[in-house]
Scaffold this motif. Structure first.
Motif, PDB file in Angstrom:
ATOM      1  N   ALA A 117      10.458  -3.125   5.314  1.00 36.22           N
ATOM      2  CA  ALA A 117       8.922  -2.892   5.281  1.00 36.22           C
ATOM      3  C   ALA A 117       8.465  -1.594   4.503  1.00 36.22           C
ATOM      4  O   ALA A 117       7.359  -1.713   4.355  1.00 36.22           O
ATOM      5  N   ALA A 118       9.319  -0.829   4.041  1.00 25.88           N
ATOM      6  CA  ALA A 118       9.045   0.410   3.642  1.00 25.88           C
ATOM      7  C   ALA A 118      10.088   0.940   2.789  1.00 25.88           C
ATOM      8  O   ALA A 118      11.146   0.776   2.844  1.00 25.88           O
ATOM      9  N   ILE A 119       9.548   1.933   1.619  1.00 24.45           N
ATOM     10  CA  ILE A 119      10.564   2.630   1.098  1.00 24.45           C
ATOM     11  C   ILE A 119       9.971   3.933   0.695  1.00 24.45           C
ATOM     12  O   ILE A 119       8.797   4.118   0.470  1.00 24.45           O
ATOM     13  N   LEU A 123       5.132   7.074   0.661  1.00 22.38           N
ATOM     14  CA  LEU A 123       5.666   5.931   1.405  1.00 22.38           C
ATOM     15  C   LEU A 123       4.968   4.635   0.854  1.00 22.38           C
ATOM     16  O   LEU A 123       3.815   4.461   1.046  1.00 22.38           O
ATOM     17  N   ALA A 124       5.823   3.764   0.156  1.00 16.86           N
ATOM     18  CA  ALA A 124       5.258   2.479  -0.146  1.00 16.86           C
ATOM     19  C   ALA A 124       5.551   1.522   0.911  1.00 16.86           C
ATOM     20  O   ALA A 124       6.852   1.578   1.295  1.00 16.86           O
ATOM     21  N   PHE A 125       4.744   0.765   1.391  1.00 19.86           N
ATOM     22  CA  PHE A 125       5.081  -0.133   2.493  1.00 19.86           C
ATOM     23  C   PHE A 125       4.146  -1.568   2.271  1.00 19.86           C
ATOM     24  O   PHE A 125       3.251  -1.677   1.754  1.00 19.86           O
ATOM     25  N   ASP A 126       4.832  -2.383   3.109  1.00 20.95           N
ATOM     26  CA  ASP A 126       4.435  -3.819   3.285  1.00 20.95           C
ATOM     27  C   ASP A 126       3.116  -3.709   4.273  1.00 20.95           C
ATOM     28  O   ASP A 126       3.636  -3.546   5.500  1.00 20.95           O
ATOM     29  N   HIS A 127       1.875  -3.773   4.021  1.00 16.72           N
ATOM     30  CA  HIS A 127       0.762  -3.664   4.942  1.00 16.72           C
ATOM     31  C   HIS A 127       0.836  -4.730   6.101  1.00 16.72           C
ATOM     32  O   HIS A 127       0.038  -4.528   7.026  1.00 16.72           O
ATOM     33  N   ARG A 128       1.682  -5.994   5.982  1.00 16.65           N
ATOM     34  CA  ARG A 128       1.759  -6.739   6.998  1.00 16.65           C
ATOM     35  C   ARG A 128       2.395  -6.174   8.126  1.00 16.65           C
ATOM     36  O   ARG A 128       2.134  -6.548   9.352  1.00 16.65           O
ATOM     37  N   ALA A 129       3.401  -5.464   7.691  1.00 16.22           N
ATOM     38  CA  ALA A 129       4.207  -4.655   8.958  1.00 16.22           C
ATOM     39  C   ALA A 129       3.687  -3.285   9.350  1.00 16.22           C
ATOM     40  O   ALA A 129       3.766  -3.037  10.550  1.00 16.22           O
ATOM     41  N   ARG A 158       6.475  12.631  -8.853  1.00 15.58           N
ATOM     42  CA  ARG A 158       5.998  11.715  -7.806  1.00 15.58           C
ATOM     43  C   ARG A 158       6.511  10.195  -8.057  1.00 15.58           C
ATOM     44  O   ARG A 158       5.974   9.810  -9.281  1.00 15.58           O
ATOM     45  N   LEU A 159       6.651   9.263  -7.290  1.00 18.33           N
ATOM     46  CA  LEU A 159       7.074   7.903  -7.721  1.00 18.33           C
ATOM     47  C   LEU A 159       6.475   7.024  -6.310  1.00 18.33           C
ATOM     48  O   LEU A 159       6.750   7.373  -5.154  1.00 18.33           O
ATOM     49  N   ILE A 160       6.094   5.852  -6.643  1.00 20.13           N
ATOM     50  CA  ILE A 160       5.491   4.889  -5.502  1.00 20.13           C
ATOM     51  C   ILE A 160       6.382   3.826  -5.957  1.00 20.13           C
ATOM     52  O   ILE A 160       6.080   2.814  -6.586  1.00 20.13           O
ATOM     53  N   PRO A 161       7.730   3.315  -5.143  1.00 20.58           N
ATOM     54  CA  PRO A 161       8.603   2.268  -5.632  1.00 20.58           C
ATOM     55  C   PRO A 161       8.068   1.239  -4.823  1.00 20.58           C
ATOM     56  O   PRO A 161       6.923   1.116  -4.291  1.00 20.58           O
ATOM     57  N   ILE A 162       8.739   0.135  -5.180  1.00 23.06           N
ATOM     58  CA  ILE A 162       8.598  -1.212  -4.883  1.00 23.06           C
ATOM     59  C   ILE A 162       9.297  -1.258  -3.478  1.00 23.06           C
ATOM     60  O   ILE A 162      10.627  -0.987  -3.566  1.00 23.06           O
ATOM     61  N   VAL A 163       8.860  -1.994  -2.402  1.00 22.75           N
ATOM     62  CA  VAL A 163       9.685  -2.054  -1.153  1.00 22.75           C
ATOM     63  C   VAL A 163      10.730  -3.283  -1.384  1.00 22.75           C
ATOM     64  O   VAL A 163      10.332  -4.184  -2.210  1.00 22.75           O
ATOM     65  N   ASN A 164      11.990  -2.685  -0.889  1.00 24.86           N
ATOM     66  CA  ASN A 164      13.114  -3.806  -0.981  1.00 24.86           C
ATOM     67  C   ASN A 164      12.973  -4.791  -0.241  1.00 24.86           C
ATOM     68  O   ASN A 164      12.325  -4.919   0.939  1.00 24.86           O
ATOM     69  N   PRO A 165      12.910  -6.183  -0.769  1.00 25.01           N
ATOM     70  CA  PRO A 165      13.137  -7.239  -0.059  1.00 25.01           C
ATOM     71  C   PRO A 165      13.695  -7.437   1.359  1.00 25.01           C
ATOM     72  O   PRO A 165      14.910  -6.910   1.350  1.00 25.01           O
ATOM     73  N   ALA A 205       0.840  -1.203   0.151  1.00 19.42           N
ATOM     74  CA  ALA A 205       0.086  -0.036  -0.208  1.00 19.42           C
ATOM     75  C   ALA A 205       0.789   1.112  -0.084  1.00 19.42           C
ATOM     76  O   ALA A 205       2.015   1.186   0.180  1.00 19.42           O
ATOM     77  N   ALA A 206       0.239   2.421  -0.272  1.00 19.16           N
ATOM     78  CA  ALA A 206       1.513   3.423  -0.239  1.00 19.16           C
ATOM     79  C   ALA A 206       0.267   4.769   0.357  1.00 19.16           C
ATOM     80  O   ALA A 206      -0.653   4.798   0.226  1.00 19.16           O
TER      81      ALA A 206
END
Lengths: 257, 321
Positions: free
Chosen positions: B259-261, B288-294, B249-256, B123-124
């Motif tokens: 949890a966020a970028i 802020l793109a983030f892993d919604h689990r975290a 603007r950019l919504i990047p992919i979270v680095n493995p 999510a972002a």
């Protein structure tokens, strides 16, 4: 000693049951069973380096990883498989592993002798007639039990065996995995030169194990515990590619084995 | 506690065919640690204690004599075990400060999110930041001979905002969110060999001038491909700035493993409303793109709000010129 004749039509269930036997508290057990056409690879093997997966797919041969060590083997209804569970405390599984294999393969040699076939053990755990291999075996040391199983080639499709067990050249065995040793194999029916009396061989194998384990084999149904374990192992492991094909190693394992 | 190669029968050595745990993993007493194979007999060696696997001394495939130490386990509970940093190799330490069990609502959210997207559910959230004050501070510092870039200022602010919003500095695993103790900020660099993410270790403990110096050095090293493995290891959060390339603007992919970028856009003049009047301000858009689990939306929003405050008034946010 219990004598089980549990056999599934799907090799993945058959191999899941092997591990279930090892985990269950069923006491000393002997299982005789057969598999449909299947490439069975060892615990620490890299599937692609052992088996031609394309051929397997083409001919409908299943590829299943077992929980015991060693190399890849081919099974079809022309094989006889035997599996034994004994408590770890049993005297038969004490001492050198080569001696343990010798003791546990003795029933097979005895049975073959009765049929007039002089077989011997080579490479620790393989059954040879003359210079040709007719069977292999491997084992797993569990928490409370020692599990041992093996196969005998009676009249298996050897053309299919070599087709399946000849991997594509480009797949090399990665460091850390166990490579199969490729040796000449033959069927016992070839050795004898006439069709094999399979029920007689089975009876002789049972008698051989009774003698060596000093215990009478009583035909039994699998326990509820074994069947539940089998179902669980099938669902979580033996029906999955990560186990059969990838045998996932390293960081992403996360304790799944 | 030392874990040694056990003896099966009278074997003298065993081959480790599989490690079931990796360094840094938590293992419970009785849980499988590694599998050995010797003469076609497999055996899974179980951990005698509960704790974290701090070192694996023999990799998969090694043949190890009986009695030799193969791994070291630091005993303790999952949440409190401290993994020592590998100072010799100089890798920025990335250790778990505390774990948040994925239970209750968080657990349900985690599982649903996972189910819905099959992988990590992303999510972002985004907002505009007025950069007038930051720009003038930067000018003042440049006049005083302290050259910093706006990216350095963003990294400085990010590290402080992570400190105030710890959960953003984490990673979601299958069954828990691990919140890291160190705040190691990676920044994306476009190099001739592709995208690289060098890491500024413990950026939250460094002043903006130190961050600037380190960032310049790291950028040069990755550009020249003369960096070491340690320069790009241990990140806990990443900043990706495409503003310099004119991106709004950019919504990047979270680095493995994180949890966020933060995606940083270009700074440019925009019409803004100030005190009821329309004026012009230098505005930067961040996402802020983030892993919604975290991280939940509100946590992400609080982090961004904190970041906005710090960058709009860096002095108030703790910046030392």
């Amino acid at each position: 000693m219990r004598l089980l004749r549990v056999q599934f039509k799907d090799a993945r269930h058959n191999l899941a049951f092997e591990e279930a036997m090892c985990l269950a508290s069923g006491g000393p057990t002997l299982r005789l069973w057969r598999n449909p056409p299947t490439a069975v690879i060892g615990y620490a093997q890299f599937a692609r380096a052992e088996v031609n997966l394309e051929t397997c797919m083409q001919y409908g041969v299943q590829v299943v990883r077992r929980h015991t060590g060693g190399g890849a083997v081919y099974h079809d209804y022309g094989n006889l498989n035997y599996s034994v569970v004994v408590p770890r405390s049993s005297g038969i599984v004490k001492g050198k592993l080569s001696s343990v294999y010798r003791r546990l393969l003795a029933p097979v040699l005895l049975a073959l002798e009765e049929l007039g076939v002089a077989a011997d053990i080579r490479d620790t755990n393989s059954v040879f007639v003359g210079g040709t291999k007719v069977g292999g075996s491997s084992a797993h040391l569990g928490e409370t039990a020692f599990f041992f199983h093996g196969t005998l080639l009676l009249n298996a499709d050897l053309t299919m065996l070599w087709r399946v067990l000849t991997p594509l050249k480009e797949y090399e065995c990665p460091a850390g995995s166990v490579a199969s040793r490729r040796v000449p194999v033959t069927n016992l029916s070839e050795v004898i030169g006439c069709p094999l009396n399979v029920p007689r061989l089975e009876a002789l194998v049972v008698r051989g194990f009774e003698k060596v384990l000093c215990s009478h084999a009583i035909p039994t149904e699998p326990s509820r515990e074994e069947m539940e374990l089998e179902m669980n192992l099938f669902d979580t492991k033996y029906s999955r590619d990560w186990w059969n094909l990838e045998g996932r190693m390293g960081r992403d394992v996360r304790g799944q084995m | 506690m030392d874990i040694v190669m056990p003896k099966l029968g009278i074997m003298l050595k065993g081959k480790i065919v599989k490690w079931l745990k990796a360094e840094g993993d938590y293992v419970q007493a009785g849980e499988g640690l590694f599998t050995i194979e010797t003469e076609k007999v497999t055996h899974t060696v179980r951990s005698p204690v509960s704790g974290v696997v701090v070192r694996i001394l023999h990799p998969q495939g090694s043949v190890v004599p009986v009695g030799q130490v193969v791994a070291i386990i630091q005993e303790g509970e999952a949440a409190t075990v401290h993994v020592p940093a590998d100072e010799e190799r100089g890798i920025a330490a990335r250790t778990v400060m505390y774990s948040i069990p994925l239970e209750g609502v968080k657990g349900v959210t985690a599982h649903r999110m996972l189910e819905s997207s099959r992988k990590s559910p992303r999510a972002a959230v985004g907002l505009d930041i007025l950069m007038d004050e930051a720009i003038s501070i930067r000018k003042r510092m440049a006049d005083a001979g302290k050259k910093i870039s706006l990216t350095d200022l963003v990294i400085w602010a990010v590290s402080r905002s992570l400190e105030a919003n710890r959960v953003v500095n984490s990673v979601a695993l299958d069954d828990c969110v691990q919140v890291f103790e160190q705040i190691n900020v990676g920044f994306a660099v476009d190099t001739p060999k592709g995208l690289m993410v060098p890491v500024i270790p413990e950026a939250n403990k460094k002043e903006v001038t130190e961050i600037a110096a380190l960032r310049a050095d790291l950028t040069k090293r990755v550009q020249e491909f003369s960096h070491s493995e340690t320069d790009i290891t241990g990140g806990t959060f990443t900043v990706s700035n495409l503003g310099t390339l004119g991106i709004d603007r950019l919504i990047p992919i979270v680095n493995p493993g994180e949890a966020a970028i933060l995606g940083v856009g270009r700074i440019g003049p925009r019409a803004i409303v100030r005190g009821g009047a329309v004026g012009i301000g230098q505005v930067m858009e961040v996402w802020l793109a983030f892993d919604h689990r975290a991280i939940n939306g509100a946590e992400a929003a609080r982090f961004l709000a904190d970041l906005k405050n710090r960058l709009e008034d860096p002095k108030e946010g703790g910046l030392k010129e």
